[in-house]
Scaffold this motif. Structure first.
Motif, PDB file in Angstrom:
ATOM      1  N   LYS A 189    -108.390  51.057  44.526  1.00  0.00           N
ATOM      2  CA  LYS A 189    -109.566  51.735  44.290  1.00  0.00           C
ATOM      3  C   LYS A 189    -110.083  51.458  42.911  1.00  0.00           C
ATOM      4  CE  LYS A 189    -109.303  55.762  47.398  1.00  0.00           C
ATOM      5  NZ  LYS A 189    -109.399  57.142  47.348  1.00  0.00           N
ATOM      6  N   ASN A 231     -99.259  55.953  47.285  1.00  0.00           N
ATOM      7  CA  ASN A 231    -100.534  56.411  46.434  1.00  0.00           C
ATOM      8  C   ASN A 231    -100.816  55.666  45.214  1.00  0.00           C
ATOM      9  OD1 ASN A 231    -100.978  58.307  48.132  1.00  0.00           O
ATOM     10  ND2 ASN A 231     -99.593  59.888  47.406  1.00  0.00           N
ATOM     11  N   SER A 232     -99.838  55.232  44.307  1.00  0.00           N
ATOM     12  CA  SER A 232    -100.234  54.441  42.981  1.00  0.00           C
ATOM     13  C   SER A 232    -100.883  53.051  43.367  1.00  0.00           C
ATOM     14  CB  SER A 232     -98.973  54.160  42.454  1.00  0.00           C
ATOM     15  OG  SER A 232     -98.080  55.372  41.698  1.00  0.00           O
ATOM     16  N   ARG A 286     -93.929  57.792  49.200  1.00  0.00           N
ATOM     17  CA  ARG A 286     -95.266  58.058  49.410  1.00  0.00           C
ATOM     18  C   ARG A 286     -96.127  57.917  47.771  1.00  0.00           C
ATOM     19  NH1 ARG A 286     -95.422  64.144  50.196  1.00  0.00           N
ATOM     20  NH2 ARG A 286     -94.390  64.355  48.185  1.00  0.00           N
ATOM     21  N   THR A 287     -95.304  58.121  46.797  1.00  0.00           N
ATOM     22  CA  THR A 287     -95.757  58.041  45.436  1.00  0.00           C
ATOM     23  C   THR A 287     -96.442  56.770  45.027  1.00  0.00           C
ATOM     24  OG1 THR A 287     -94.424  60.162  44.720  1.00  0.00           O
ATOM     25  CG2 THR A 287     -95.296  58.679  43.144  1.00  0.00           C
ATOM     26  N   LYS A 309    -102.717  52.475  46.145  1.00  0.00           N
ATOM     27  CA  LYS A 309    -103.873  52.751  46.583  1.00  0.00           C
ATOM     28  C   LYS A 309    -104.842  53.138  45.517  1.00  0.00           C
ATOM     29  CE  LYS A 309    -105.860  56.536  49.585  1.00  0.00           C
ATOM     30  NZ  LYS A 309    -105.685  57.754  50.176  1.00  0.00           N
ATOM     31  N   HIS A 310    -104.454  53.864  44.636  1.00  0.00           N
ATOM     32  CA  HIS A 310    -105.277  54.273  43.581  1.00  0.00           C
ATOM     33  C   HIS A 310    -105.575  52.978  42.700  1.00  0.00           C
ATOM     34  CE1 HIS A 310    -107.027  56.891  40.008  1.00  0.00           C
ATOM     35  NE2 HIS A 310    -106.283  56.128  39.338  1.00  0.00           N
TER      36      HIS A 310
END
Length: 186
Positions: A183, A176-177, A172-173, A179-180
């Motif tokens: 962006k 998220n990294s 998950r982390t 994904k960030h």
């Protein structure tokens, strides 16, 4: 001793340190720890006991009477019972969970043990747990107790918290990294 460990501070730390010193002097650390662990389990299992401990509505006398009955029924006596009664008399019973946590931290340090909180996506095999325990023991130089929690939301990998250190290798982390980063790149 309490100042060395941030988990053993404040009101709960002072009570835990006093209890630890008394238990050490009386050579009854293991018995007191067992009693407090039993009380902690009872607290987790009983909403009525939790309400008695946390609610300021109950008078000190009412708390003392109820606690005495609970301790007698559970077979908790000696230093542990006297200590819980002192917490009650001093209107600090609401802090009992923090006091027990701090006491257990003092016992672990005294015995040269460490506790690691492990979060995994699915239940680990005994072989994996042993390997993890061995690896953490090599890193810390101490005997390590594992508190394992299953949290499917981490998707995969694991999160290890040992003292003030945390290693998050959960999927998950990592997602998220990514994904960030995407962006910011876009």
């Amino acid at each position: 001793m309490a100042a060395e460990d941030p988990s053993v501070s404040g009101v709960s730390g002072r009570y835990a340190t006093a209890l630890f010193d008394l238990a050490r002097d009386e050579k009854s650390i293991d018995a007191v720890k067992a009693d407090l662990d039993q009380f902690s389990a009872m607290l987790a299992d009983s909403t009525d006991l939790a309400r008695l401990v946390r609610s300021p509505v109950f008078s000190a006398e009412a708390q003392q009477r109820a606690l005495a009955a609970v301790l007698e029924a559970a077979g908790i006596s000696g230093i542990s019972a006297k200590f819980l009664k002192v917490l009650t008399a001093n209107r600090r019973l609401f802090a009992v969970a923090d006091v027990i946590r701090a006491f257990n931290a003092l016992v672990a340090r005294f015995k040269g043990e460490a506790t690691a909180d492990i979060t995994v996506a699915e239940t680990l095999s005994d072989k994996s747990l042993d390997a993890l325990k061995t690896a953490l023991a090599k890193v810390t130089g101490k005997d390590v107790t594992l508190n394992v929690k299953v949290d499917r939301s981490i998707i995969g990998g694991l999160v290890v918290k040992l003292g003030s250190r945390m290693v998050d290798s959960s999927l998950r982390t990592k997602l998220n990294s990514i994904k960030h980063a995407m962006k910011e790149a876009g």
